[in-house]
Design a protein around this motif. Structure first.
Motif, short mmCIF file in Angstrom:
data_model
loop_
_atom_site.label_atom_id
_atom_site.label_comp_id
_atom_site.label_asym_id
_atom_site.label_seq_id
_atom_site.Cartn_x
_atom_site.Cartn_y
_atom_site.Cartn_z
N TRP A 10 -51.17 8.26 65.13
CA TRP A 10 -52.49 7.61 65.07
C TRP A 10 -53.60 8.55 65.53
N LYS A 11 -53.25 9.71 66.06
CA LYS A 11 -54.26 10.66 66.56
C LYS A 11 -55.23 9.94 67.50
N MET A 12 -56.51 10.30 67.51
CA MET A 12 -57.47 9.66 68.43
C MET A 12 -58.13 8.47 67.73
N GLY A 92 -47.00 20.30 69.65
CA GLY A 92 -47.39 21.45 68.83
C GLY A 92 -48.05 21.07 67.53
N HIS A 93 -48.63 19.86 67.46
CA HIS A 93 -49.37 19.50 66.25
C HIS A 93 -50.46 20.55 66.02
N SER A 94 -50.75 20.83 64.76
CA SER A 94 -51.71 21.91 64.48
C SER A 94 -53.08 21.61 65.06
N TYR A 162 -42.45 19.76 59.47
CA TYR A 162 -43.17 20.81 58.74
C TYR A 162 -44.48 20.21 58.22
N GLU A 163 -45.58 20.73 58.74
CA GLU A 163 -46.89 20.22 58.37
C GLU A 163 -47.81 21.38 58.02
N PRO A 164 -47.90 21.71 56.73
CA PRO A 164 -48.84 22.76 56.35
C PRO A 164 -50.26 22.35 56.77
N ILE A 168 -53.06 18.64 56.01
CA ILE A 168 -53.23 17.56 56.99
C ILE A 168 -54.62 16.97 56.88
N GLY A 169 -54.66 15.69 56.55
CA GLY A 169 -55.92 14.96 56.48
C GLY A 169 -56.84 15.43 55.37
N THR A 170 -56.34 16.21 54.44
CA THR A 170 -57.19 16.77 53.39
C THR A 170 -57.01 16.07 52.05
N GLY A 208 -48.33 15.77 55.89
CA GLY A 208 -49.50 16.34 55.21
C GLY A 208 -49.88 15.44 54.05
N SER A 209 -50.79 14.47 54.34
CA SER A 209 -51.31 13.58 53.30
C SER A 209 -50.21 12.82 52.56
N VAL A 210 -49.17 12.41 53.30
CA VAL A 210 -48.17 11.53 52.68
C VAL A 210 -48.80 10.15 52.50
N VAL A 229 -46.66 10.89 59.42
CA VAL A 229 -47.79 10.39 58.63
C VAL A 229 -48.98 10.15 59.54
N GLY A 230 -50.13 10.70 59.17
CA GLY A 230 -51.34 10.49 59.96
C GLY A 230 -52.11 9.28 59.44
N GLY A 231 -53.14 9.55 58.62
CA GLY A 231 -54.06 8.51 58.17
C GLY A 231 -53.39 7.27 57.61
N ALA A 232 -52.33 7.46 56.84
CA ALA A 232 -51.69 6.31 56.19
C ALA A 232 -50.78 5.53 57.13
C1 PEP Z 1 -50.57 14.39 60.82
O1 PEP Z 1 -51.52 14.15 61.54
O2 PEP Z 1 -49.53 14.75 61.34
C2 PEP Z 1 -50.74 14.22 59.37
C3 PEP Z 1 -49.77 14.62 58.61
O3 PEP Z 1 -51.90 13.64 58.94
P1 PEP Z 1 -52.22 13.09 57.46
O4 PEP Z 1 -51.01 12.28 57.03
O5 PEP Z 1 -53.43 12.24 57.62
O6 PEP Z 1 -52.42 14.27 56.59
#
Ligand code: PEP
Length: 253
Positions: A10-12, A92-94, A162-164, A168-170, A208-210, A229-232
């Motif tokens: 959920w990040k911040m 170690g999140h980017s 593995y998160e290129p 991420i979030g793009t 990465g934008s899954v 998964v971040g945003g979703a």
């Molecule tokens: C993440 O924050 O680890 C991530 C993958 O974000 P998003 O799914 O939004 O790209």
């Protein structure tokens, strides 16, 4: 057989009102056939743990300090996360590597602390766009793996994500070929360092934008054991179909 894992970061983001999303997830995925994890901000961990107490959905943190306790204003130790009821921690999140100048040595020390506290360490690695374009992806990932994973790693206490960074979030997602190349490389590195037993039991997540539209294709890639998964992951309606796609992939494998 590695059990699949759908993990949300959920990040911040998120306030107490958003905990209804966890209630909805628990209701929608009673009897889930894959492992489920949500990592909300620190402020929501204890309440989230209470909500999910009678469900398989686990709760994690998004960082921890390498020390067990002490004069580190603003930081949280792995033992504190465990005490709050968390089962895992993302390390170690980017965004932490970029915002807080974390290097892989820091990540390794944090992961060791997480293991000592009994937490699952989800260790993130990933290349920047410039590194990919310079065809340095595997060198970068190899270096991050060597330095970020402590010797205490096992299949039970460690997951690699593995998160290129460029995905991420793009809205950009790595192609199945790109994901497969890196995940096969990570698997080979783990087997070389830890032996086949441990090396084959550590789960590998793609992040990465899954989203709903690409999840099934990603989960069909070799050595993809789930997603970070971040945003979703913020809304049940977005995360739930990703979980269902992972369950379908688990059934098919
Ligand atoms: C993440 O924050 O680890 C991530 C993958 O974000 P998003 O799914 O939004 O790209």
């Amino acid at each position: 057989m590695r059990r699949k894992l759908a993990a949300g970061n959920w990040k911040m983001n998120g306030a107490r009102a958003d905990l209804t999303q966890l209630q909805a997830l628990c209701a929608a995925h009673d009897g889930a056939t894959v492992d489920l994890l949500i990592c909300p901000p620190f402020t929501l961990i204890a309440a989230a743990v209470d909500i999910c107490a009678s469900h398989a959905l686990r709760i994690g943190g998004q960082d921890c300090h390498a020390a067990a306790a002490g004069a580190h204003t603003g930081d949280i130790s792995a033992a504190m996360l465990k005490d709050a009821g968390a089962d895992a921690v993302i390390l170690g999140h980017s965004e932490r590597r970029a915002d807080h100048a974390e290097i892989s040595d820091d990540v390794r020390n944090k992961a060791r602390a997480a293991h000592e506290a009994g937490l699952l360490a989800i260790i993130c690695v990933g290349e920047s766009l410039a590194e990919r374009e310079a065809q340095n992806t595997l060198d970068i990932i190899g270096g991050q793996l060597s330095s970020s994973i402590p010797d205490t790693a096992t299949g039970e206490n460690t997951v690699i994500a593995y998160e290129p960074c460029w995905a991420i979030g793009t809205g950009l997602t790595a192609t199945p070929d790109q994901i497969g190349e890196v995940h096969d490389f990570i698997r080979a590195r783990l087997e070389k360092r830890f032996g086949a037993g441990v090396g084959r039991s550590v789960r590998l997540l793609y992040g990465g934008s899954v989203k709903t539209g690409n999840a099934a294709e990603i989960f069909a890639v070799s050595n993809v054991d789930g997603a970070l998964v971040g945003g979703a992951s913020l809304k049940c309606d977005d995360f739930s179909p990703i979980i269902s796609a992972l369950e379908a992939a688990a059934k098919a494998s």
